[in-house]
Structure formats: C-alpha cells, structure tokens
Scaffold this active site. Sequence first.
Site, short mmCIF file in Angstrom:
data_model
loop_
_atom_site.label_atom_id
_atom_site.label_comp_id
_atom_site.label_asym_id
_atom_site.label_seq_id
_atom_site.Cartn_x
_atom_site.Cartn_y
_atom_site.Cartn_z
N GLY A 61 92.28 99.97 -48.73
CA GLY A 61 93.45 99.68 -47.90
C GLY A 61 93.08 99.05 -46.58
O GLY A 61 93.75 98.12 -46.11
N GLY A 115 88.59 102.32 -46.68
CA GLY A 115 88.35 101.81 -48.02
C GLY A 115 89.10 100.54 -48.37
O GLY A 115 89.19 99.59 -47.58
N SER A 127 93.93 101.38 -61.88
CA SER A 127 92.52 101.71 -62.01
C SER A 127 92.09 101.54 -63.45
O SER A 127 92.90 101.60 -64.38
CB SER A 127 92.29 103.16 -61.57
OG SER A 127 91.04 103.65 -61.98
N GLY A 132 97.80 103.79 -47.24
CA GLY A 132 96.40 104.21 -47.29
C GLY A 132 95.46 103.22 -46.64
O GLY A 132 94.34 103.01 -47.11
N ALA A 133 95.90 102.62 -45.52
CA ALA A 133 95.14 101.53 -44.91
C ALA A 133 94.13 101.99 -43.88
O ALA A 133 93.54 101.16 -43.20
CB ALA A 133 96.11 100.53 -44.27
N ASN A 134 93.90 103.29 -43.76
CA ASN A 134 92.97 103.76 -42.73
C ASN A 134 91.52 103.66 -43.17
O ASN A 134 90.61 103.77 -42.34
CB ASN A 134 93.30 105.20 -42.33
CG ASN A 134 93.22 106.16 -43.50
OD1 ASN A 134 94.08 106.13 -44.37
ND2 ASN A 134 92.21 107.01 -43.53
N TYR A 148 94.54 112.09 -63.64
CA TYR A 148 94.34 110.80 -62.98
C TYR A 148 94.72 109.66 -63.92
O TYR A 148 95.38 108.69 -63.52
CB TYR A 148 92.89 110.66 -62.54
CG TYR A 148 92.60 109.39 -61.77
CD1 TYR A 148 93.12 109.19 -60.50
CD2 TYR A 148 91.79 108.39 -62.32
CE1 TYR A 148 92.84 108.03 -59.78
CE2 TYR A 148 91.50 107.23 -61.61
CZ TYR A 148 92.04 107.05 -60.34
OH TYR A 148 91.76 105.90 -59.64
#
Length: 317
Positions: free
Chosen positions: A33, A31, A156, A27-29, A182
């Site tokens: 990440g 935020g 979280s 998820g590094a694209n 969640y």
Amino acid sequence: MTSTTAATRWTEDDVPDQDGRVAVVTGANSGLGWETARVLAAHGACVVLAVRDLDKGRQAMAAITDQVPGAQLGLQRLDLASLESVRAAAAELRDAHPRIDLLINNAGVMYTPRQKTQDGFDLQFGVNHLGHFALTGLLLEAMLPLPDSRVVTVSSLGHRIRADIHFDDPQWDRTYNRVAAYGQAKLANLMFTYELQRRLASHGTGTGTGTGTTIAAAAHPGGAATELMRNLPGPIRATAGLLVPLFTQTAAMGALPTLRAATDPAVTGGQYYGPTGMGGVRGYPRVVASSEKSHDRAVQQRLWTLSEQLTKVTFPV
C-alpha cells in the site's frame, strides 16, 4: 495517456500522469500500500492513505514526502474490521473529496490465528473481503460520473490454495484453518471484482476503457516480502530464510500489478494482473489467469447477496 500494452517490462515509470486525480489506498502505511501510494503521488495524484493506525499513517506520509517533495497526501482513519468505522470513513471521504478516481482495496491480513471482527466476522473474511465490499459500495456513487475511474482489489495466489466460499460456515464458527480461511477471503476478492464489473457493465459505465467509464479490476503481488509474512504457518516460517530470496520480491515490485491495473489506459474491466515469472511469484506485471472456480457466476452472485446481507450495504449498480 499513452498505452503501454506493448511494454514487456512495465515499471512505475510507465504510470501515466495522474494530475488532478484522487486515489484512496487502503492499508497504505506500509508494504504494498505504501509503495502504491508513493508511486501515485509521484505521478501527481492526490493520495489518501486510509489506515487503521493514524500515527503509522503520519509516519508513512512523512516517508513519502521525503521521496516525493510536494506530494499531495491525505490521511483517513479506516478500520476494516469494523463496519461502523467503514461507514464513518466513507462518509468523511465523500465530504472531503467530492470526486474519487481510484479506490485501491489493498489492506489485508494473512494466515492470522482465529479471531473475529467487531461485527463477529472471521477476521480474514471480514477485513479482506467484507470491509472492502462495504467501503466500495459506500464510495462508488462518487466514482461513477468520473472519466476512467477504477476500483482495484488486491487478491493473492492464495485464492488457489484450499480456497472455496463456505456458505455453510463463512465465519469459520465450527472449525478454523488459517490457510483455508485466507483462501476463501482472497477468492472472494476476485469473485467480488468480477461480479462488480458485470454490474458496472450492465449499468452502462463499465463497457469501455478511458472513455468516461468506471471499471473494476484485480491484481496480485506474487510473493511480495511484506509484513503479511509474519503469520506464516510454522513449517513454512522455519524454512523462510531459504525460501524468501527464491520465492519473493520486494514490495515495490509487488505493487506494480496493482499500479498497472489502476493506471494503464489499456486495462479493461474484469482483468487480473500479476507477475510474469514462473509460478507468478516474481516479475513484471501483465494480465494473468485466475482459478476456474473464481469465474463461477452463480457463486459470485450468491457471495454478493451474502455480502450485502452481512454488511447491510447495497450498491448503486
């Protein structure tokens, strides 16, 4: 590497030299990440951005290179909502990178409407937990021989909110509540970390720090203002204009607990890092406590067995 345990305000400047190390960040694209990948690259790591959308991944790489000229970056397609994609990505990562020093399980979805993954899992449980469980199991063998290799999984504050592991209906087939779903997924992230660390220690690799051991740690960003906020329940979203400045911090600040768990030489296996401010929503990172429920070993082990059954992935520890 120099210990930073005494630092009261641990920042990205405290990240030790990462030259020669390979980090995979899911998820590094955008935020958290993206910020994590940027800082690791700025300190010399070769960073692989593992993302679902390759076009967004290329844009993220370009943005990092703008800030970190000469950054060593790689791109890997990874859809955590598909075990087929996870297996393919793990195989490609092992072929391209014989060594993987850091695995940052960062990607996630939050408060999504009822949806299923390609394999029929609840989207939040499937992406946040099961996809990362499978990816870790498939990559761990490439990490075990390396000095100070780490698996860091992002949980979280939501692991405390309506959170339980619903073994009778883990995929929410009978009923669905996005907040509780969640909570289950983020509680699972912590339980996975604690059970993985116990297995690493039993395997003889997770018993120390900075001495050629592999450890598992966890982190949470507090109230980081990222794209995850788009699925907030209506009543919260309606007042977000007032709440966001009070109860959130930037993605760069939110990434610091992950970065500390991944790089501080004083980190020990099984620790959980988060912001220091009131309520854990803002501030600089330090070791924090997770819920009493997250430390239930019997539930951790039962969750591990369920996760192996659902993903058909077994670990080398």
